[in-house]
Design an enzyme around this catalytic site. Structure first.
Site, PDB file in Angstrom:
ATOM      1  N   ASP A  13      17.729 -17.117   0.977  1.00  0.00           N
ATOM      2  CA  ASP A  13      17.260 -15.927   1.696  1.00  0.00           C
ATOM      3  C   ASP A  13      15.918 -16.314   2.305  1.00  0.00           C
ATOM      4  O   ASP A  13      14.914 -16.433   1.603  1.00  0.00           O
ATOM      5  CB  ASP A  13      17.106 -14.762   0.709  1.00  0.00           C
ATOM      6  CG  ASP A  13      16.336 -13.586   1.302  1.00  0.00           C
ATOM      7  OD1 ASP A  13      16.136 -13.548   2.545  1.00  0.00           O
ATOM      8  OD2 ASP A  13      15.938 -12.700   0.523  1.00  0.00           O
ATOM      9  N   LYS A  88       9.696 -15.799  12.128  1.00  0.00           N
ATOM     10  CA  LYS A  88      10.964 -15.073  12.136  1.00  0.00           C
ATOM     11  C   LYS A  88      11.075 -14.233  13.405  1.00  0.00           C
ATOM     12  O   LYS A  88      12.162 -13.974  13.887  1.00  0.00           O
ATOM     13  CB  LYS A  88      11.106 -14.186  10.899  1.00  0.00           C
ATOM     14  CG  LYS A  88      12.564 -13.798  10.631  1.00  0.00           C
ATOM     15  CD  LYS A  88      12.723 -13.221   9.235  1.00  0.00           C
ATOM     16  CE  LYS A  88      14.161 -12.887   8.907  1.00  0.00           C
ATOM     17  NZ  LYS A  88      14.326 -12.510   7.498  1.00  0.00           N
ATOM     18  N   GLU A 193      21.965 -10.641   6.158  1.00  0.00           N
ATOM     19  CA  GLU A 193      21.335 -10.267   4.885  1.00  0.00           C
ATOM     20  C   GLU A 193      22.073  -9.102   4.211  1.00  0.00           C
ATOM     21  O   GLU A 193      22.367  -9.176   3.011  1.00  0.00           O
ATOM     22  CB  GLU A 193      19.857  -9.933   5.120  1.00  0.00           C
ATOM     23  CG  GLU A 193      19.029 -11.194   5.384  1.00  0.00           C
ATOM     24  CD  GLU A 193      17.687 -10.939   6.060  1.00  0.00           C
ATOM     25  OE1 GLU A 193      17.274  -9.768   6.157  1.00  0.00           O
ATOM     26  OE2 GLU A 193      17.054 -11.919   6.496  1.00  0.00           O
ATOM     27  N   ASP A 219      17.035  -2.061   2.927  1.00  0.00           N
ATOM     28  CA  ASP A 219      16.254  -3.277   2.666  1.00  0.00           C
ATOM     29  C   ASP A 219      14.805  -3.060   3.066  1.00  0.00           C
ATOM     30  O   ASP A 219      14.451  -3.132   4.246  1.00  0.00           O
ATOM     31  CB  ASP A 219      16.877  -4.452   3.444  1.00  0.00           C
ATOM     32  CG  ASP A 219      16.141  -5.771   3.199  1.00  0.00           C
ATOM     33  OD1 ASP A 219      15.073  -5.760   2.551  1.00  0.00           O
ATOM     34  OD2 ASP A 219      16.638  -6.812   3.663  1.00  0.00           O
TER      35      ASP A 219
HETATM   36  P1  ADP Z   1      10.996 -10.181   2.582  1.00  0.00           P
HETATM   37  O1  ADP Z   1      10.508  -8.979   3.325  1.00  0.00           O
HETATM   38  O2  ADP Z   1      10.295 -11.400   2.941  1.00  0.00           O
HETATM   39  O3  ADP Z   1      12.483 -10.307   2.573  1.00  0.00           O
HETATM   40  P2  ADP Z   1      10.980  -9.346  -0.234  1.00  0.00           P
HETATM   41  O4  ADP Z   1      12.243  -8.609  -0.111  1.00  0.00           O
HETATM   42  O5  ADP Z   1      10.857 -10.376  -1.269  1.00  0.00           O
HETATM   43  O6  ADP Z   1      10.513 -10.025   1.114  1.00  0.00           O
HETATM   44  O7  ADP Z   1       9.836  -8.240  -0.454  1.00  0.00           O
HETATM   45  C1  ADP Z   1       8.513  -8.607  -0.608  1.00  0.00           C
HETATM   46  C2  ADP Z   1       7.681  -7.366  -0.779  1.00  0.00           C
HETATM   47  O8  ADP Z   1       8.097  -6.681  -1.945  1.00  0.00           O
HETATM   48  C3  ADP Z   1       6.220  -7.670  -0.944  1.00  0.00           C
HETATM   49  O9  ADP Z   1       5.450  -6.765  -0.162  1.00  0.00           O
HETATM   50  C4  ADP Z   1       5.967  -7.408  -2.409  1.00  0.00           C
HETATM   51  O10 ADP Z   1       4.646  -6.977  -2.655  1.00  0.00           O
HETATM   52  C5  ADP Z   1       6.943  -6.301  -2.676  1.00  0.00           C
HETATM   53  N1  ADP Z   1       7.293  -6.204  -4.106  1.00  0.00           N
HETATM   54  C6  ADP Z   1       7.787  -7.161  -4.909  1.00  0.00           C
HETATM   55  N2  ADP Z   1       7.973  -6.709  -6.159  1.00  0.00           N
HETATM   56  C7  ADP Z   1       7.569  -5.409  -6.145  1.00  0.00           C
HETATM   57  C8  ADP Z   1       7.498  -4.381  -7.139  1.00  0.00           C
HETATM   58  N3  ADP Z   1       7.849  -4.619  -8.407  1.00  0.00           N
HETATM   59  N4  ADP Z   1       7.042  -3.165  -6.763  1.00  0.00           N
HETATM   60  C9  ADP Z   1       6.665  -2.929  -5.498  1.00  0.00           C
HETATM   61  N5  ADP Z   1       6.700  -3.843  -4.525  1.00  0.00           N
HETATM   62  C10 ADP Z   1       7.141  -5.080  -4.839  1.00  0.00           C
HETATM   63 MG    MG Z   2      14.346  -9.874   2.814  1.00  0.00          MG
END
Ligand code: ADP
Ligand code: MG
Length: 629
Positions: A13, A88, A193, A219
């Site tokens: 991912d 991206k 995704e 998402d």
């Molecule tokens: P992307 O957008 O790159 O796909 P992710 O789906 O991994 O990334 O999401 C990342 C975001 O999720 C970050 O802003 C992170 O701070 C937030 N995040 C991760 N774990 C938690 C949590 N337990 N509670 C709230 N926000 C979270």
């Molecule tokens: Mg993502």
């Protein structure tokens, strides 16, 4: 049939802020999320260039504060000061694209037009100016994710499935594939995704059973918010509608908290830190951590030494405050959900599954808003939302590989992890629903009473792979009263499992209409995946021993059935009156021997078999004599 690749193949991912890698583990029947060298299951999508080296992932993010203009946040947020490029958003686009032109004005680093109007980022690396295209930056992250997987698997990895947002166009998809090639990876397939997330939950298997299924994927990631409505039918995933906001995600929630605390610091210390990028960066890191804490705690502390001009900062933030600071953003998410459904002309009641994806969907308030909106629908959230996409990519990767056996027997509650059945005479497990059957499912079996005028039958429901019923896990027991009848009265037993894995076992005696049932949910007494694994291994180990038990039980049943029939015949005067006295004595002493043997079940199987043969020969030769006469 599609081309099969050689494993191990991984799923990546490639996220906007965090990336994640997973691999299918056949022996465990599931995908494994692989941690990086820091022990984290997601890796920041950061690349940094210094005078000495190129850094990717955690180390790049860690030094971002001191080296902002050369840190390429692979897929970046434009609103922050230190971020340099958004690969991206750059990937697969022209320099003159209005999206790029709009964002360029906010970026503190240089993006120029390269060959073919392709945007190129200028960084300083080892003292020299270097031009990089978005594919190259993405390739560095892919390479890092691949390295993480190779370390875990202790073998080289050549093949991968990489995910992209559903709205990516062809050239963005092709560019992502090229990024893989630059990283030395063969990208077997690019998948959406949201499709990956649906795969992770095995939702396509449900579609196979129940026809069409509408799946809503929510998402909420670090910098972007994407919702998609998929329709699954057989093996196909159709994206019906997508909506989203490319500038809405976890970092916005961090920023709200940062702004709030900047004000608090000003109030407490009469100092304004808003112009100091280092202080802001440290505060933002602390805020992100606090935000994560608030997803499972009702308050979080912020503690930063010498935040500004030697002054320490200490504060406590509650979940309620965090929610209040972000409520309008959370509500905006819900508006986007509504507009996606409106685009697809679908009522929310027609949505079958709601799947949570993205780290920010862990925020309790977000989940609550969504639950309230979709009413009684349960949210699919048993896979970590920031890992679901990589999980699904790994599933897809395994499906494309040779020699992987267990993938179709996926995932979570979509198949029965252990066989389900009932005990039959002699403590033998009679399997009704074999292990790995897709659910929902329903099977009916006919059994019969064992004795004349039996008042009731006991239904003992077990799960497990052992042939000896009592060695399995007893899930439930009930009695069904039956009408007085000779042995052999048919009892219909039905095992049914619904889509949520809830097992209902009913038993019915049709002539009297007596019926009884029992419902066994996942909570009561079902086994953990570790126990399931142990049971499967044990069943293999005890196979030959169990087989002996089953053979003996069968031999005993055969002897018992023969004796029962003999008894019936011997009660019939028209038969017995014709038997010679010698035969009568022979038969009755053989029957006594047989009955004693049944009561003494310590004997070996061959003893039962031999006695049955003896009985048969005595009885049949006597009967022959009668029939001749
Ligand atoms: P992307 O957008 O790159 O796909 P992710 O789906 O991994 O990334 O999401 C990342 C975001 O999720 C970050 O802003 C992170 O701070 C937030 N995040 C991760 N774990 C938690 C949590 N337990 N509670 C709230 N926000 C979270
Ligand atoms: Mg993502």
């Amino acid at each position: 049939m599609a081309k099969k690749y050689e494993g191990p193949a991984i799923g990546i991912d490639l996220g906007t802020t965090y990336s994640c890698v997973a691999v299918w583990q056949d022996q465990n029947n599931r995908a494994e999320i692989i941690h990086n060298d820091q022990g984290n299951r997601t890796t920041p999508s950061f690349v940094a260039f210094t005078n000495e080296q190129r850094l990717i992932g955690e180390s790049a993010k860690n030094q971002a504060a001191s080296n902002p203009t050369n840190t390429v946040f692979a897929f970046m947020r434009t609103k922050q000061t230190l971020i340099v490029a958004d690969a991206k958003r750059l990937i697969g686009r022209k320099y003159s694209d209005s999206v790029i032109q709009n964002d360029i004005q906010l970026w503190p680093f240089k993006v120029v037009a390269g060959n073919d109007d392709k945007p190129e980022i200028i960084v300083k690396y080892k003292g020299e100016e270097k031009r990089l295209c978005a594919e190259e930056i993405s390739s560095m992250i892919l390479m890092k994710m691949c390295e993480i997987a190779e370390k875990f698997l202790e073998s080289p990895v050549k093949n991968a499935v990489v995910t992209v947002p559903a709205y990516f166009n062809d050239s963005q998809r092709k560019a992502t594939k090229d990024a893989g090639a630059i990283a030395g990876l063969n990208v077997m397939r690019i998948i959406n995704e949201p499709t990956a997330a649906a795969l992770a939950y095995g939702l396509q298997k449900r579609a196979n059973n129940v026809g069409r299924r509408n799946v809503f994927i929510f998402d909420l990631g670090g910098g972007t918010f994407d919702v998609s409505l998929l329709t699954l039918e057989d093996d196909s995933f159709d994206v019906k509608a997508t909506a989203g906001d490319t500038h809405l995600g976890g970092e916005d929630f961090d920023n709200r908290m940062v702004n709030h605390l900047v004000k608090e610091f000003k109030r407490k210390n009469k100092m304004d830190i808003s112009g100091n990028s280092r202080a802001l960066r440290r505060l933002r890191t602390a805020c992100e951590r606090a935000k994560r804490t608030l997803s499972f705690d009702t308050e979080a502390t912020i503690d930063i030494d010498a935040l500004y001009d030697g002054v320490d900062f200490h504060s406590i933030i509650t979940r309620a405050k965090f929610e209040q600071l972000n409520m309008d953003l959370f509500e905006k998410c819900l508006d986007i959900v509504k507009s996606c459904l409106a685009d697809a002309k679908m009522a929310k009641g027609s949505v079958d599954d709601v799947v949570l994806v993205g780290g920010s969907s862990r925020i309790p308030k977000v989940q609550q808003l969504l639950k309230d909106f979709f009413k009684e629908k349960d949210l699919c959230s048993s896979i970590n939302p920031d890992e679901a996409v990589a999980y699904g990519a790994a599933v897809q990767a395994a499906l494309l590989c040779e020699g992987i056996k267990n993938v179709p027997n996926l995932v979570l509650q979509d198949v029965t992890p252990l066989s389900l059945g009932k005990a039959i005479d002699g403590d033998v497990m009679n399997v009704v629903i074999p292990r790995n059957t897709s659910i929902p499912t329903k099977k009916t079996r006919k059994y019969s009473t064992l004795e004349d005028n039996q008042p009731y039958v006991s239904i003992m429901v077990y799960e497990g792979e052992r042939m000896v019923a009592s060695e399995n896990n007893l899930l439930g027991l009930f009695h069904l009263s039956v009408r007085h009848a000779p042995r052999g009265l048919p009892i219909h037993v039905c095992f049914s499992i619904d889509a949520d894995g809830i097992l209902n076992v009913s038993a019915e005696e049709k002539t009297s209409g007596n019926k009884k049932d029992i419902t066994i949910t996942n909570e009561n007494g079902r086994l953990s995946s570790k126990e399931i694994e142990r049971m499967i291994v044990e069943a293999e180990h005890f196979k030959s021993e169990d087989m002996k038990h089953v053979k003996k039980a069968r031999a005993m049943r055969a002897l018992d059935a023969y004796l029962y029939n003999m008894k019936k015949v011997m009660k019939d005067n028209s038969v017995t009156s014709k038997l010679t006295a010698v035969d009568k004595v022979k038969i009755s002493s053989a029957m006594i021997k047989g009955e004693e043997l049944i009561d003494d079940n310590e004997q070996e199987t061959f003893v039962f078999v031999d006695v049955l043969r003896e009985l048969e020969s005595i009885f049949e030769s006597a009967m022959k004599k009668i029939n001749k006469d």
